[in-house]
Design a protein around this motif. Structure first.
Motif, mmCIF file in Angstrom:
data_model
loop_
_atom_site.group_PDB
_atom_site.id
_atom_site.type_symbol
_atom_site.label_atom_id
_atom_site.label_comp_id
_atom_site.label_asym_id
_atom_site.label_seq_id
_atom_site.Cartn_x
_atom_site.Cartn_y
_atom_site.Cartn_z
ATOM 1 N N ALA A 37 13.488 -4.739 -14.838
ATOM 2 C CA ALA A 37 12.823 -3.963 -15.885
ATOM 3 C C ALA A 37 11.449 -3.473 -15.436
ATOM 4 C CB ALA A 37 12.694 -4.808 -17.142
ATOM 5 N N ILE A 38 10.765 -4.258 -14.603
ATOM 6 C CA ILE A 38 9.417 -3.847 -14.181
ATOM 7 C C ILE A 38 9.488 -2.643 -13.252
ATOM 8 C CG2 ILE A 38 7.413 -4.609 -12.875
ATOM 9 C CD1 ILE A 38 7.666 -7.260 -14.124
ATOM 10 N N ILE A 39 10.496 -2.629 -12.356
ATOM 11 C CA ILE A 39 10.640 -1.472 -11.450
ATOM 12 C C ILE A 39 11.006 -0.225 -12.259
ATOM 13 C CG2 ILE A 39 11.771 -0.626 -9.380
ATOM 14 C CD1 ILE A 39 10.648 -3.038 -8.519
ATOM 15 N N ILE A 40 11.861 -0.408 -13.276
ATOM 16 C CA ILE A 40 12.216 0.727 -14.132
ATOM 17 C C ILE A 40 10.971 1.291 -14.799
ATOM 18 C CG2 ILE A 40 13.436 1.319 -16.259
ATOM 19 C CD1 ILE A 40 15.635 -0.521 -15.418
ATOM 20 N N PHE A 41 10.110 0.388 -15.235
ATOM 21 C CA PHE A 41 8.866 0.784 -15.875
ATOM 22 C C PHE A 41 7.978 1.572 -14.917
ATOM 23 C CE2 PHE A 41 5.690 -0.835 -19.082
ATOM 24 C CZ PHE A 41 6.290 -0.136 -20.075
ATOM 25 N N MET A 42 7.930 1.094 -13.651
ATOM 26 C CA MET A 42 7.120 1.807 -12.653
ATOM 27 C C MET A 42 7.692 3.189 -12.378
ATOM 28 S SD MET A 42 5.811 -0.782 -9.809
ATOM 29 C CE MET A 42 6.828 -2.197 -9.841
ATOM 30 N N SER A 43 9.009 3.314 -12.407
ATOM 31 C CA SER A 43 9.614 4.627 -12.191
ATOM 32 C C SER A 43 9.239 5.579 -13.316
ATOM 33 C CB SER A 43 11.132 4.499 -12.099
ATOM 34 O OG SER A 43 11.486 3.598 -11.107
ATOM 35 N N LEU B 22 12.756 1.801 -3.429
ATOM 36 C CA LEU B 22 13.631 1.214 -2.409
ATOM 37 C C LEU B 22 13.257 -0.210 -2.019
ATOM 38 C CD1 LEU B 22 14.330 4.205 -0.010
ATOM 39 C CD2 LEU B 22 15.790 3.228 -1.769
ATOM 40 N N SER B 23 11.963 -0.572 -2.188
ATOM 41 C CA SER B 23 11.577 -1.893 -1.686
ATOM 42 C C SER B 23 12.114 -2.988 -2.599
ATOM 43 C CB SER B 23 10.064 -1.983 -1.539
ATOM 44 O OG SER B 23 9.439 -1.617 -2.723
ATOM 45 N N SER B 29 6.521 -2.752 -4.372
ATOM 46 C CA SER B 29 6.678 -1.548 -5.194
ATOM 47 C C SER B 29 5.362 -1.173 -5.855
ATOM 48 C CB SER B 29 7.732 -1.780 -6.278
ATOM 49 O OG SER B 29 8.996 -1.816 -5.719
ATOM 50 N N VAL B 30 4.666 -2.173 -6.396
ATOM 51 C CA VAL B 30 3.391 -1.887 -7.066
ATOM 52 C C VAL B 30 2.395 -1.306 -6.073
ATOM 53 C CG1 VAL B 30 1.436 -2.906 -8.247
ATOM 54 C CG2 VAL B 30 3.709 -3.618 -8.836
ATOM 55 N N LEU B 31 2.342 -1.895 -4.856
ATOM 56 C CA LEU B 31 1.369 -1.407 -3.874
ATOM 57 C C LEU B 31 1.696 0.021 -3.449
ATOM 58 C CD1 LEU B 31 0.845 -4.639 -1.805
ATOM 59 C CD2 LEU B 31 -0.607 -3.671 -3.557
ATOM 60 N N PHE B 68 0.302 -4.494 -14.054
ATOM 61 C CA PHE B 68 1.619 -4.707 -13.447
ATOM 62 C C PHE B 68 1.582 -5.895 -12.484
ATOM 63 C CE2 PHE B 68 2.997 -0.468 -14.776
ATOM 64 C CZ PHE B 68 4.317 -0.711 -15.029
ATOM 65 N N LEU B 69 0.563 -5.907 -11.614
ATOM 66 C CA LEU B 69 0.481 -6.977 -10.611
ATOM 67 C C LEU B 69 0.367 -8.337 -11.281
ATOM 68 C CD1 LEU B 69 -1.811 -5.854 -7.688
ATOM 69 C CD2 LEU B 69 0.525 -6.597 -7.597
ATOM 70 N N PHE B 70 -0.465 -8.423 -12.329
ATOM 71 C CA PHE B 70 -0.626 -9.693 -13.023
ATOM 72 C C PHE B 70 0.699 -10.136 -13.618
ATOM 73 C CE2 PHE B 70 -5.328 -9.530 -13.314
ATOM 74 C CZ PHE B 70 -5.527 -10.820 -12.925
ATOM 75 N N THR B 71 1.420 -9.210 -14.257
ATOM 76 C CA THR B 71 2.679 -9.579 -14.887
ATOM 77 C C THR B 71 3.675 -10.078 -13.852
ATOM 78 O OG1 THR B 71 2.227 -7.804 -16.408
ATOM 79 C CG2 THR B 71 4.393 -8.780 -16.510
ATOM 80 N N ILE B 72 3.742 -9.380 -12.697
ATOM 81 C CA ILE B 72 4.714 -9.777 -11.688
ATOM 82 C C ILE B 72 4.379 -11.144 -11.118
ATOM 83 C CG2 ILE B 72 5.517 -9.217 -9.383
ATOM 84 C CD1 ILE B 72 5.421 -6.313 -10.205
#
Lengths: 109, 170
Positions: A37-43, B22-23, B29-31, B68-72
């Motif tokens: 879900a987090i990657i979807i959010f980033m997209s 892709l990563s 991904s965040v970076l 985002f980073l904090f959540t992950i």
């Protein structure tokens, strides 16, 4: 002072539009193919930024500040959306110990 | 010079955007997404939108991505790998997206080349002074409504993220 910068002569709007389309498509691909879900959010953020780029491009080429003000509002709303969305993701994680969206099938949709 | 800069930034933006989806590791991904935002800020500077470039860095690369980073880091996620059973779905979605993007790009690339017109060009459009005047006169009501939106989003996030009674950990 009011001379047109070089970029507006040598780079047509078309190039920026193509770049925005490519970024938006990558965002759609991310939403469709990833299950985290987090990657979807980033997209989704990527898609918002592609649209922002398009707004800024047309605003600058047409010398109309309205587009840039709109981008400002989009950024503000994206910040609010991320805060609420990440809170929802944390809540989902507490319930099912994962953020995999394929596990969220309680409604049998 | 400007052309080289444009193509370099565009290449970097597309590459890092691809790496976002892709990563395997969400932190990577965040970076990569932060790198994408930096390249987009570079594009904004190229486009004479200095104010939005800085706001993009502060709000997106600074605030949102840190969230985002904090959540992950907080959630301790496992890598999700592509599984074989969804290969057909991946191919289908890729086909649809590539067709859509290809059609739009084909149309835009063959459209007449559009550059800025000299007649009423204003290079000061993207500066703080100009945007501030527009924001506080023409768009005053939406600007104030955004603050109400922020308040409700803050209350919502706190309510959603609150620990419920009876939960063992977290």
């Amino acid at each position: 002072m009011n001379q047109i910068p070089e970029i507006f002569r040598v780079i047509p709007v078309n190039n920026f539009v193509i770049l925005a389309v490519v970024l938006f498509s990558i965002g759609i691909l991310g939403v469709l193919t990833r299950r985290n879900a987090i990657i979807i959010f980033m997209s989704v953020e990527l898609m918002l930024n592609a649209v922002n780029l398009l707004f800024v491009t047309f605003s600058s080429y047409k010398s109309d500040p309205t587009g840039q003000v709109f981008v400002f509002f989009i950024m503000a709303i994206a910040a609010a959306e991320v805060a609420v969305g990440l809170a929802i993701i944390v809540m989902i994680y507490r319930r099912i110990r994962s953020t995999d969206v394929s596990l969220l099938n309680n409604l049998k949709g | 010079m400007v052309q080289n800069l444009f193509y370099f930034l565009s290449f970097l933006a597309v590459l890092s955007a691809l790496m976002v989806i892709l990563s395997k590791n969400p932190i990577h991904s965040v970076l990569y997404l932060i790198l994408t935002f930096f390249t987009l800020s570079g594009h904004y500077i190229l486009l004479n939108a200095q104010f939005l470039s800085i706001v993009n860095l502060i709000v997106y690369a600074g605030a949102i991505m840190v969230l985002f980073l904090f959540t992950i880091m907080f959630l301790n996620l496992k890598d999700d790998s592509f599984t074989g059973s969804r290969l057909f779905f991946h191919l289908g979605s890729g086909l649809v997206v590539f067709t859509l993007a290809g059609l739009i790009i084909l149309k835009v690339a063959t459209a007449p080349i559009a550059v800025a017109d000299d007649a009423h060009f204003d290079s000061q459009i993207g500066m703080v002074e100009n945007l501030g005047k527009v924001l506080y006169s023409k768009f005053l009501v939406p600007f104030e409504l955004v603050s109400v939106l922020f308040l409700s989003a803050m209350v919502g996030a706190v309510m959603l993220g609150r620990r419920e009674k009876g939960e063992k950990n977290f």
